[in-house]
Design a protein around this motif. Structure first.
Motif, PDB file in Angstrom:
ATOM      1  N   ALA A   1       0.837  -1.206   0.000  1.00  0.00           N
ATOM      2  CA  ALA A   1       0.000   0.000   0.000  1.00  0.00           C
ATOM      3  C   ALA A   1       0.867   1.249   0.000  1.00  0.00           C
ATOM      4  CB  ALA A   1      -0.924  -0.009   1.212  1.00  0.00           C
ATOM      5  N   ALA A   2       1.925   1.246   0.827  1.00  0.00           N
ATOM      6  CA  ALA A   2       2.811   2.409   0.883  1.00  0.00           C
ATOM      7  C   ALA A   2       3.500   2.622  -0.455  1.00  0.00           C
ATOM      8  CB  ALA A   2       3.848   2.220   1.985  1.00  0.00           C
ATOM      9  N   ALA A   3       3.882   1.530  -1.115  1.00  0.00           N
ATOM     10  CA  ALA A   3       4.578   1.646  -2.396  1.00  0.00           C
ATOM     11  C   ALA A   3       3.707   2.274  -3.464  1.00  0.00           C
ATOM     12  CB  ALA A   3       5.052   0.268  -2.861  1.00  0.00           C
ATOM     13  N   ARG A   4       2.392   2.117  -3.355  1.00  0.00           N
ATOM     14  CA  ARG A   4       1.501   2.732  -4.350  1.00  0.00           C
ATOM     15  C   ARG A   4       0.943   4.083  -3.877  1.00  0.00           C
ATOM     16  NH1 ARG A   4      -3.968   2.011  -3.302  1.00  0.00           N
ATOM     17  NH2 ARG A   4      -4.461   0.500  -1.648  1.00  0.00           N
ATOM     18  N   GLY A   5       1.475   4.590  -2.763  1.00  0.00           N
ATOM     19  CA  GLY A   5       1.089   5.917  -2.306  1.00  0.00           C
ATOM     20  C   GLY A   5      -0.096   5.953  -1.371  1.00  0.00           C
ATOM     21  N   ALA A   6      -0.609   4.771  -0.971  1.00  0.00           N
ATOM     22  CA  ALA A   6      -1.769   4.726  -0.070  1.00  0.00           C
ATOM     23  C   ALA A   6      -1.267   4.647   1.370  1.00  0.00           C
ATOM     24  CB  ALA A   6      -2.653   3.533  -0.417  1.00  0.00           C
ATOM     25  N   THR A   7      -0.667   5.734   1.855  1.00  0.00           N
ATOM     26  CA  THR A   7      -0.038   5.708   3.173  1.00  0.00           C
ATOM     27  C   THR A   7      -1.054   5.572   4.304  1.00  0.00           C
ATOM     28  OG1 THR A   7       0.065   8.119   2.957  1.00  0.00           O
ATOM     29  CG2 THR A   7       2.097   6.903   2.577  1.00  0.00           C
ATOM     30  N   ALA A   8      -2.254   6.136   4.143  1.00  0.00           N
ATOM     31  CA  ALA A   8      -3.284   5.977   5.183  1.00  0.00           C
ATOM     32  C   ALA A   8      -3.682   4.510   5.303  1.00  0.00           C
ATOM     33  CB  ALA A   8      -4.498   6.840   4.859  1.00  0.00           C
TER      34      ALA A   8
END
Length: 925
Positions: free
Chosen positions: A388-395
């Motif tokens: 998720a973090a790698a695709r920019g979905a940090t929340a």
């Protein structure tokens, strides 16, 4: 418009005002506001009614009601109730009789008026009222307008010609309510506008909840509410009230507490479903992206699932878009999920975990199906969080990491690591408050050494404390890792960053160079890049740049494809260095790239920082509406992240732009708020830069004593702290204030190091500012020749460069000195050039200074009442019926700039908007 401004409806309000302008000008027309229940149609309608009343027009208002839709002339009676006594005597007897009978004001006897006569009577009433000014017929909830009222109004409306009569209506967009009031055949294509009232933006929802309920949501929480309510302001307020009442927060992955008011409004359709159909719909409610195939795969019997979906569609619970399933409203899905028993939810999640392909969604379903710690599920959540973090979905990554920590069996170190990752992702997503809560809970339990240092540094990075406290956290972290050069390098690099904003610039450079030395020993390219970035910024602030160093860092960052936060990135340092050396367009391009990259990786903290840099660059280049837009976006991020430090940066930049635009009250409020926050947080650099903004405001307003009080100590304080950056605005304002106050020795003492630092950095803007100040100082000392030479040097530096405000200020100074030297023609030429630039920029207060100087020149008065070329173009477009927003788009300027130009046009031509065409003709005659 309304006394309590509508939030997030600026464009719609402008459309309403434009519509009323047309009515005032004698163009019968209609504006229909269309949208779902609760979307804000009625609020806009009420704003239009208030504005029409403010303009002293006549307003006939009425509201359709579902319970009265079958009655005769119910709404017409409401519309005309207050004007019948005034208008009935003027009506022809047959039409008067028809209207009186229709409205139950007279006994019908044997007389039965036809609809045509009643409609003509309504037309007569409108014409009688229109003889004394514009008339607005305002209908709320026109979908429930009774048929007889509708018929009479349509007959009257068709026969309007040049009367100043307008119709403002709202219509609810809903499939089960037909609208009998159809205006398509009544008004011309140009005379009928249907305005779809859409959802509020996330920022507007944030302001709505904060201002109406004092509910301040973080950015991820706000995203959750925005998705659940689809931007419907009524639904958002109702949901917000429930959050306040229950004391809960809208956490990702958790069911929202839907209030009873919305359960009743949206949940009735669910209650009508057969139990088996409800079970199938629950599968769709539990899926992130429900499709027929996904529900069928988890639900077992495909035929049974398809039959249930068909029933749910018929009942209006869900809609199909190809194979995709959409709920009639996102909150319907929340209600469906919330009403289900916990055991049933777990069973649904267990079934879905074995039928979905997405790694993140599968991990989440397994977590929600679990009834206790599970090492395998926790590991799966870990992997999903990283994806998720790698695709920019940090929340989402933060939420997954928290779930992983909760499901971790008895392994304190592993659980602590996962919580630290959750805090890190929360911070990047803009939820610093949640990050701090996790870290504070983790801090006393974590082992001493590297783990403790990591927690302490992450706490400092959240920036939820004063600068002094951040330094203390960094010091404590350093003490935990005396022999760990890698961690020490990162800690020192961040401590350098904080020291700069404590105004401890020299020590900031010492820390940055120490971080670089440690990174060189470790040999880690990422550490090297971060340390170089910190040295680069500290050297710019010290006006002592090491050639090639930042370029080395950029090469590492780009070659390795590093994804670095704002304070870590050598490209940020490069863009700052380019800006400081006059290559502002190149720096601007890099900042735009960095902003996009931060958005893509879900790093809202970095995105906010880059936006304030973009805002400042736009200010330098005179693109002030774009600068304000960037400032507003950055402030929105800061508010939602509850980041006081970011509010300080953007508050002072916003105030600086507003000073130059002449928005004095707004600028003062923004600067004083930023100053208060800076003082609370020991942010000394921003304390005196906020004072610099306030001093600039006093200078522009002409209060020289107040300007001197704010600015007099600015250069000395900056120099004592090693803050030698000549590109910081306010050096020149401080020196100009002292010269104007006659404090020439003080001005000279500050000007000499300012000139030296500007020359060393090589920034043409700073060099030009210093030359202008030198010219003012020479003129004050009586050396007019040297003053002229200094101004010419400044103008030469600015030639072909995007610094319009500084060019205009130099021309203003040159014109003033020429006037004092009685060089009238040359003075007028310089001052008129300055005035033209100020007006083009929308710099109202600066323009007033130029006009005042022009007025002091004896002889031929300046042609100040003639329209400038820009004013003429704006006026011509307005006369053609363009809205302010359309004019702004066509001429590539901001709406407020258009408004400023039009205000001057109205004054010069002595007209209002409706008389522009005639006024332009007279001016050309």
């Amino acid at each position: 418009m309304p006394v309590t401004p509508l939030i997030g409806r600026e464009d719609e309000l402008e459309r309403v005002e434009s519509f009323l302008d047309g009515v005032d000008a004698g163009h019968p027309s209609a504006l229909v506001l269309v949208g779902e229940a609760g979307i804000g149609k009625t609020s806009l309608w009420e704003a239009g009614v208030d504005e029409a009343n403010r303009r002293r027009g006549r307003v006939l208002s009425g509201r359709g009601m579902e319970v009265e839709a079958s009655l005769s002339f119910a709404v017409l009676s409401e519309l005309l109730a207050d004007v019948l006594e005034e208008t009935l005597p003027s009506l022809p007897p047959p039409r008067r009789r028809a209207l009186e009978v229709a409205l139950l004001l007279a006994e019908p006897g044997d007389y039965s008026p036809d609809a045509y006569a009643i409609g003509l009577a309504v037309l007569d009433v409108l014409r009688v009222l229109a003889e004394n000014g514009p008339v607005l017929v305002a209908l709320d909830d026109a979908q429930w307008l009774d048929a007889s009222s509708s018929g009479a109004l349509l007959i009257a409306s068709r026969r309007l010609r040049n009367e100043p009569v307008g119709l403002l209506a709202t219509v609810r967009r809903t499939p089960d309510v037909p609208v009998a009031f159809d205006l398509k055949d009544v008004f011309s294509e140009d005379g009928l506008v249907s305005l779809s009232v859409g959802p509020l933006s996330a920022g507007a929802v944030h302001r709505l909840l904060k201002e109406r309920l004092e509910l301040d949501l973080t950015r991820p929480e706000l995203t959750r509410v925005q998705e659940a309510t689809a931007g419907n302001p009524f639904f958002a307020l109702e949901l917000g009230r429930e959050l306040v009442r229950t004391g809960t927060r809208p956490s990702a992955g958790q069911a929202l507490p839907v209030p009873e008011s919305l359960q009743e409004l949206l949940g009735d359709r669910l209650a009508r479903l057969p139990s088996e159909t409800g079970d199938v719909v629950l599968f769709a409610a539990a899926l992130a992206r429900p499709t027929i195939d996904a529900v069928a795969a988890a639900g077992g019997d495909r035929e049974r699932v398809l039959e249930a979906i068909d029933i749910a569609v018929q009942e209006g619970v869900i809609e199909l878009d190809g194979s995709r399933i959409r709920f009639a409203h996102p909150l319907v899905a929340s209600i469906c999920y919330e009403r289900a028993q916990i055991w049933k939810r777990r069973a649904v999640h267990q079934a879905l975990a074995h039928s979905v392909d997405d790694v993140e969604e599968r991990a989440r379903h397994l977590a929600l199906a679990a009834d206790g710690p599970d090492a395998a599920v926790a590991a799966g959540l870990d992997a999903a969080a990283e994806q998720a973090a790698a695709r920019g979905a940090t929340a989402a990554a933060a939420d997954l990491s928290e779930l992983a920590a909760e499901l971790t069996p008895d392994d304190p170190s592993q659980r602590g690591h996962r919580r630290l990752r959750a805090a890190h992702f929360h911070r990047l997503a803009g939820d610093g408050e949640r990050a701090v809560a996790i870290l504070q809970r983790l801090r006393p339990d974590v082992s001493k050494g590297a783990e403790r240092a990591d927690v302490l540094l992450e706490l400092a990075l959240t920036r939820r404390v004063t600068s002094t406290a951040m330094i203390e956290l960094c010091d404590e972290a350093l003490a935990e890792v005396p022999g760990d050069d890698a961690r020490a390098s990162r800690i020192l690099a961040y401590r350098s960053f904080v020291r700069l904003f404590q105004a401890d610039v020299r020590q900031g450079l010492v820390d940055a160079r120490a971080a670089l030395e440690r990174a060189e020993r470790v040999g880690d390219p990422t550490l090297l890049a971060v340390a170089i970035a910190r040295v680069g910024q500290a050297e710019v602030w010290n006006a002592d740049v090491t050639p090639g160093l930042v370029g080395r860092g950029v090469e590492l960052e780009e070659r390795l494809g590093l994804s670095l936060e704002y304070y870590e990135s050598p490209r940020v340092a490069l863009a700052r260095l380019l800006t400081a050396s006059g290559q502002i367009e190149r720096g601007h391009v890099i900042f735009e790239e960095l902003e996009q990259e931060a958005a893509e990786r879900g790093d809202e903290a970095s995105r906010g920082q880059v936006l304030w840099r973009l805002s400042l660059a736009e200010w330098y280049m005179g693109r002030w509406q774009q600068a304000l837009a960037h400032a507003a976006a950055a402030l929105e991020i800061a508010d939602q992240a509850q980041d006081a430090h970011q509010r300080i940066f953007m508050g002072r930049v916003k105030a600086l732009i507003e000073v130059d635009l002449g928005l004095a009250d707004s600028a003062r409020t923004a600067a004083e708020e930023a100053l208060r926050l800076a003082e609370e947080r020991s942010d000394d650099v921003n304390v005196f830069t906020c004072l610099g903004v306030l001093g600039r405001l006093e200078l522009v307003l002409g209060d020289l004593e107040a300007a001197g009080a704010r600015l007099r100590d600015f250069p000395a304080r900056a120099l004592s702290l090693g803050f030698n950056d000549p590109t910081a605005p306010f050096w020149e304002d401080a020196i100009e204030s002292l010269i104007t106050l006659g404090e020439l020795d003080g001005a000279r003492a500050y000007l000499e190091p300012y000139e030296e630092h500007a020359a060393r950095v090589g920034d043409p803007w700073a060099v030009a500012c210093a030359a202008r100040c030198r010219g003012l100082l020479c003129a004050a000392g009586g050396d007019v020749s040297a003053a002229h030479a200094a101004f010419e040097r400044a103008l030469t530096q600015l030639a072909g460069r995007p610094y319009p405000l500084e060019r205009a200020r130099t021309l203003l100074a040159l014109g003033t000195v020429r006037r004092h030297a009685r060089q009238k023609s040359a003075a007028r030429e310089a001052l008129e050039q300055a005035l033209a630039i100020f007006e083009e920029l929308g710099a109202r207060l600066w323009a007033e200074k130029a006009r005042a100087e022009l007025a002091r020149i004896s002889g031929r008065a300046p042609a100040s009442e003639e329209l400038t070329e820009t004013e003429r173009r704006v006026a011509e477009l307005a006369a053609q019926g363009r809205t302010n927003k359309q004019i702004a788009a066509e001429l590539y300027m901001g709406v407020s700039t258009v408004e400023s130009h039009l205000s001057r046009v109205y004054r010069k031509l002595d007209v209002r908007r409706a008389g522009l065409a005639a006024g332009l003709e007279r001016a050309e005659a």
